[in-house]
Design a protein around this motif. Structure first.
Motif, PDB file in Angstrom:
ATOM      1  N   HIS A 240      33.099  38.642  51.426  1.00 54.46           N
ATOM      2  CA  HIS A 240      32.687  37.839  50.325  1.00 54.46           C
ATOM      3  C   HIS A 240      33.509  37.515  49.243  1.00 54.46           C
ATOM      4  O   HIS A 240      34.108  38.536  48.718  1.00 54.46           O
ATOM      5  N   LYS A 264      36.091  30.476  44.564  1.00 49.62           N
ATOM      6  CA  LYS A 264      34.954  30.657  44.513  1.00 49.62           C
ATOM      7  C   LYS A 264      34.120  29.603  43.660  1.00 49.62           C
ATOM      8  O   LYS A 264      33.034  29.078  44.378  1.00 49.62           O
ATOM      9  N   ASN A 267      34.042  26.910  45.952  1.00 47.37           N
ATOM     10  CA  ASN A 267      33.844  27.114  47.396  1.00 47.37           C
ATOM     11  C   ASN A 267      34.557  26.703  48.239  1.00 47.37           C
ATOM     12  O   ASN A 267      34.625  26.111  49.417  1.00 47.37           O
ATOM     13  N   ASN A 287      31.769  32.421  51.077  1.00 46.27           N
ATOM     14  CA  ASN A 287      30.762  32.915  50.347  1.00 46.27           C
ATOM     15  C   ASN A 287      29.543  33.290  51.271  1.00 46.27           C
ATOM     16  O   ASN A 287      28.495  33.401  50.975  1.00 46.27           O
TER      17      ASN A 287
END
Ligand code: ADP
Ligand code: ASP
Ligand code: MG
Length: 438
Positions: A240, A264, A267, A287
């Motif tokens: 993640h 992040k 995304n 994610n």
């Protein structure tokens, strides 16, 4: 469009550069290159001599480095025309570096010297691709990569400038650009700190809303422990964003600590791949997370811990605020915190103001400092209702003195503070117990 970043070892020789050229041909992507391996270290060494006003020392390293580059050129290009072009390019960079041996040398000149490595590797790759008949275009990082007054990247400026530069080359087969280097808020040449090409790649990925950011290096993805210290590590296939960010921040050298955030926020998946083994699956960072597993361990060196013990903390309000304010006043970030009824322990990795901090803290209690410590960070699905994971981690370290333990700050990590001298033993014990069923 994808962003592919190749680190120093991946472009460390003519042969490696040819392999990279094969990997990047055929798709209209943005290719971010580091300096050839060892170059930035040599440029740092040159700067050290120049700070010490020793031009002879600097010239010796410059000449040695230049010879290496001329050797690479002979191997890299096949035609005399391109060998000549590349020699002129490299000569102009080394001539420029030599101009700094004659004058005052400050931080400003150092940044200019450090920028030459990425300028040379990208220039060489671009010429090679052109020699191969590929219409690659060099997009100069110094024309779009910029930091603001807080030395943070300026995403709005980067996006706008980069779009302009890319759209002015509609017939380009692919784009080559420099990692690491940028301009600061005053327009001066600067950089994104050592190892910062990963950060360049993710900032570029965010700016163009890339389909994927690929970090190509010399190992098959993120391993479950530091392969430089531990035997029997293996690649983690999926992480993640939060897990990867913790590992990068706490010492997994494969990724620059700041490089996950732009990916992040936008995304954009990040894939870690191996230039020496391009078909290996590597690691995908996204994610989504794989539940119920401890994924990896990393360690951050050069940590100092500070304990403030005071009867006044008991049932008092505002004690922690006063303590934290002292660190804030000296712009010193805190990494780990543990508290008890009568005291608090924190860790820092920036010792610049340690003396002043300790002096100020003495107003509030008895202060103890432990130096040469290491934070070991265990990362994975560590939500609090997962029974037994913390116990496994602590059990693995049953023979090692542990100074602090921090758990519950996020769902993804447990951090432990130990002595530097115990680092290797602790990492190996964690690998054996958590991953290798020993
Ligand atoms: P590049 O020059 O491509 O940026 P780096 O040297 O910065 O490469 O990063 C790759 C190196 O990171 C590997 O060779 C490996 O020794 C080291 N490393 C440290 N921790 C890890 C880890 N957990 N997984 C993979 N590599 C790691
Ligand atoms: N060349 C720079 C360094 O060695 C940046 C990078 O490789 O990421 O630190
Ligand atoms: Mg790196």
């Amino acid at each position: 469009m994808k962003v592919l970043k190749f680190g120093g070892t991946s472009v460390g020789s003519a042969e490696r550069m040819k392999d990279v050229a094969k990997l990047i041909s055929g798709e209209r992507n943005i290719i971010v290159l580091s300096a050839m391996s060892g170059t930035t270290n040599s440029l740092v060494e040159i700067s050290e001599y120049l700070y010490k006003k020793n031009p002879d020392g600097a010239n010796e390293i410059i000449n040695r480095l230049a010879q290496k580059y001329y050797g690479h050129i002979d191997e890299f290009y096949s035609t005399d025309e391109y060998k000549q072009k590349a020699k002129e390019l490299i000569k102009s960079h080394f001539d420029y570096i030599r101009t700094f041996t004659k004058d005052l040398f400050t931080l400003f000149e150092e940044k200019v010297v450090l920028a030459q490595g990425e300028l040379m590797s990208t220039g060489m790759m671009n010429l090679y691709l052109n020699e191969q008949g590929i219409k690659s275009v060099l997009i100069p990082a110094l024309e779009y990569m910029r930091t603001d007054k807080n030395a943070e990247p300026d995403p709005v400026y980067i996006k706008e400038r980069l779009h302009k530069l890319l759209s002015s080359h509609e017939d380009a087969d692919l784009f080559i650009t420099q990692g690491y280097i940028c301009r600061n808020a005053y327009g001066e040449i600067d950089n994104l700190q050592r190892g910062g090409s990963d950060y360049s790649a993710s900032l570029i990925g965010a700016a163009v809303n890339a389909e994927e950011i690929q970090i190509w290096t010399d190992i098959d993805g993120m391993h479950n422990n530091d392969p430089r210290f531990v035997n029997g590590t293996s690649p983690v296939r999926h992480l993640h964003f939060e897990e990867a960010a913790e590992l990068a921040y706490f010492g997994a050298k494969i990724l620059h600590p700041t490089c996950i955030l732009p990916a992040k926020l936008n995304n954009i998946p990040v894939r870690l791949l191996n230039t020496m083994q391009p078909d290996a699956p590597g690691t995908l960072i996204s994610n989504t997370t794989e539940k119920g597993r401890i994924k990896a361990v990393a360690a951050k060196d050069n940590i100092t811990s500070i304990k403030i013990k005071s009867g006044r903390m008991l049932l008092a309000t505002g004690f922690l605020r006063k303590v934290f304010e002292i660190f804030e006043n000296y712009q010193t970030p805190i990494d780990m915190i543990t508290t008890s009824e009568v005291g608090v322990s924190v860790t820092i990795d920036n010792r610049k103001h340690l003396e002043e901090i300790v002096d100020d803290l003495k107003k509030y209690g008895t202060v103890t400092v432990d130096e040469e410590m290491v934070i070991v960070c265990v990362v994975g699905d560590l939500e609090w209702d997962n029974v037994g994971f913390e116990a496994c981690i602590v059990y693995a370290l049953k023979d090692i003195p542990v100074r602090m333990i921090s758990y519950g700050g996020s769902n993804y990590n447990v951090s432990l503070l130990i002595k530097s001298a115990d680092k290797k033993r602790a990492l190996q014990a964690l690998s054996d117990h958590l991953f290798n069923n020993k």
